[in-house]
Design a protein around this motif. Structure first.
Motif, mmCIF file in Angstrom:
data_model
loop_
_atom_site.group_PDB
_atom_site.id
_atom_site.type_symbol
_atom_site.label_atom_id
_atom_site.label_comp_id
_atom_site.label_asym_id
_atom_site.label_seq_id
_atom_site.Cartn_x
_atom_site.Cartn_y
_atom_site.Cartn_z
ATOM 1 N N GLY A 4 0.823 -1.209 0.000
ATOM 2 C CA GLY A 4 0.000 0.000 0.000
ATOM 3 C C GLY A 4 0.857 1.258 0.000
ATOM 4 O O GLY A 4 0.538 2.240 -0.670
ATOM 5 N N ARG A 5 1.934 1.226 0.758
ATOM 6 C CA ARG A 5 2.865 2.365 0.808
ATOM 7 C C ARG A 5 3.493 2.584 -0.567
ATOM 8 O O ARG A 5 3.616 3.721 -1.020
ATOM 9 C CB ARG A 5 3.932 2.098 1.862
ATOM 10 N N PHE A 42 12.883 1.031 -5.730
ATOM 11 C CA PHE A 42 12.157 1.495 -4.549
ATOM 12 C C PHE A 42 11.311 0.361 -3.963
ATOM 13 O O PHE A 42 11.288 0.152 -2.752
ATOM 14 C CB PHE A 42 11.273 2.688 -4.920
ATOM 15 N N TYR A 43 10.638 -0.374 -4.830
ATOM 16 C CA TYR A 43 9.816 -1.494 -4.375
ATOM 17 C C TYR A 43 10.659 -2.543 -3.642
ATOM 18 O O TYR A 43 10.267 -3.066 -2.608
ATOM 19 C CB TYR A 43 9.091 -2.127 -5.563
ATOM 20 N N PHE A 47 11.593 -1.247 2.466
ATOM 21 C CA PHE A 47 11.760 -1.467 3.907
ATOM 22 C C PHE A 47 12.960 -0.696 4.459
ATOM 23 O O PHE A 47 13.057 -0.480 5.664
ATOM 24 C CB PHE A 47 11.900 -2.960 4.220
ATOM 25 N N LYS A 48 13.876 -0.267 3.600
ATOM 26 C CA LYS A 48 15.049 0.502 4.031
ATOM 27 C C LYS A 48 14.779 2.006 4.060
ATOM 28 O O LYS A 48 15.569 2.765 4.614
ATOM 29 C CB LYS A 48 16.234 0.248 3.092
ATOM 30 N N GLY A 52 8.121 8.896 5.243
ATOM 31 C CA GLY A 52 8.249 10.341 5.132
ATOM 32 C C GLY A 52 9.472 10.772 4.335
ATOM 33 O O GLY A 52 9.612 11.946 3.993
ATOM 34 N N LYS A 53 10.365 9.854 4.029
ATOM 35 C CA LYS A 53 11.596 10.163 3.286
ATOM 36 C C LYS A 53 11.555 9.605 1.863
ATOM 37 O O LYS A 53 12.568 9.576 1.178
ATOM 38 C CB LYS A 53 12.827 9.587 4.009
ATOM 39 N N GLU A 54 10.403 9.179 1.437
ATOM 40 C CA GLU A 54 10.278 8.547 0.126
ATOM 41 C C GLU A 54 10.651 9.489 -1.015
ATOM 42 O O GLU A 54 11.378 9.114 -1.931
ATOM 43 C CB GLU A 54 8.854 8.023 -0.104
#
Length: 175
Positions: A4-5, A42-43, A47-48, A52-54
């Motif tokens: 979802g993220r 990214f996918y 988890f790393k 908020g830092k995406e």
């Protein structure tokens, strides 16, 4: 949760990422490919990335991917052309890059050139192959060949001169 993220970030930042890539390389299709690669990374690494830092992570990744692409394209364009021919050494313009890519897309010509070079002077071929095709740094290529960097540069220069002399008209001819 992570799926979802990812979906949320993709929908929110897909135009942003593609736009940054396009701004760097000026090629719509390649920008889409770079954006796809960035979102794949990214996918795989979501988890790393701290929540908020995406956007920062995506920005840095697309910028690096675009730079990597330009370095690769520049190395390919440098294969057969002397550095004097390139107007902007570190960032060739879109027009010159397009011209170089059209010429290098002709795989049969490139294959004939490299085969001819290998037959006529394997030493020049090895230097040109490692430095220009494989994209090794001057130091890495020279290390593999057990020669100094100045000798490597000299061999690459002579190989390019040979290619220009033998294939100049064919290479520069309009398709």
């Amino acid at each position: 949760m992570e799926c979802g993220r990812f979906t949320e970030c993709y929908e929110k930042y897909k135009d942003f990422v593609t736009g940054i890539a396009f701004e760097k390389i000026h090629d719509r299709y390649m920008s889409d490919d770079i954006a796809q690669d960035v979102f794949m990374a990214f996918y795989l690494n979501i988890f790393k990335v701290a929540p908020g830092k995406e956007k920062a992570w995506l920005y840095r990744s697309v910028k690096n991917a675009s730079i990597d692409y330009m370095r690769g394209a520049y190395r390919k364009s440098e294969l057969l052309l002397d550095s004097e021919t390139i107007c902007h050494k570190y960032y060739p313009g879109a027009e010159s890059m397009e011209r170089f890519e059209k010429r290098l897309d002709d795989e049969s010509l490139l294959c004939r050139i490299m085969c001819d070079l290998k037959e006529n002077n394997p030493v020049w071929y090895d230097a040109l192959w490692l430095f220009c095709v494989e994209g090794l740094s001057c130091e890495e290529a020279a290390g593999r060949l057990n020669i100094s960097t100045s000798v490597l540069r000299s061999r690459v220069h002579r190989a390019r001169a040979f290619v220009r002399e033998q294939y100049g008209d064919e290479f520069y001819a309009e398709k």
